[in-house]
Design a protein around this motif. Structure first.
Motif: not given
Length: 205
Positions: A36-52
């Motif tokens: 997910y992190a490597t296919s969604h590299r914008d800051p919001v998606s990165m934060a969402l990946a961390i939370i999830a």
């Protein structure tokens, strides 16, 4: 960010949760986080990946903690009794730190969480330390996945490296002999206990 992105993040949460809720599963769901992190590299998606990832891992390990004494006996056998005695000799602050350290590392932390659950350790203290550690780990994984993608240019390489490292470290940690650790702690304190952990990991089969 689209609804699809949110659903994919929910998928990361579910994969991480399920793989962490199964004791001693050698391949945690961090591969889903990496993808997910490597296919969604914008800051919001990165934060969402961390939370999830952090929430999924924490809630999954909370289930492991709640498995309690029955499951602990099946998995750890006689070593569970030694682990419980060891934890009883460590201050609550020391246990909190131990939970945090185990949570940060991509190791088989069930060797710590199951005995703690069996010993009736404070649920709130456990979860706070656990969530803090998993949040740090999730942040490192997401940032590391970004770095691997920059270096290799392909998502698959980051996933393969993550799986290989996790499996190798898990095998090592499962070799801990708690009876030897307890004896070392009683004779020489935390430093000797740490040495005993290393020796039991590196011992021959």
């Amino acid at each position: 960010m689209t609804n699809t992105d949110v659903y994919q993040a929910l998928g990361v949460f579910l994969v991480v949760f399920i793989t962490h809720a199964i004791p001693f599963l050698p391949i945690p769901g961090y591969v889903a986080t990496v993808y997910y992190a490597t296919s969604h590299r914008d800051p919001v998606s990165m934060a969402l990946a961390i939370i999830a990832t952090a929430l999924g891992a924490s809630l999954g390990k909370l289930f492991v903690f709640l498995y309690g004494y029955g499951i602990g006996k099946i998995i750890a056998g006689d070593e569970l009794a030694y682990a419980k005695k060891l934890f009883e000799r460590i201050s609550k602050l020391g246990i909190d730190i131990a939970v945090f350290i185990f949570a940060i590392s991509p190791l088989a932390d069930d060797v710590l969480y199951i005995p703690l659950g069996a010993a009736g350790y404070n649920l709130t203290r456990f979860f706070i330390s656990l969530l803090a550690g998993k949040t740090v780990l999730a942040t490192v994984i997401v940032l590391w996945a970004e770095l691997m993608t920059d270096l290799f240019g392909e998502d698959v390489w980051a996933a393969i490296i993550t799986m290989a490292v996790t499996i190798a470290l898990t095998v090592l940690v499962l070799r801990i002999k708690w009876s030897a650790v307890l004896k070392a702690y009683e004779e020489g304190g935390a430093r000797q206990a740490a040495v005993a952990i290393v020796k039991s990991i590196l011992r021959r089969a």
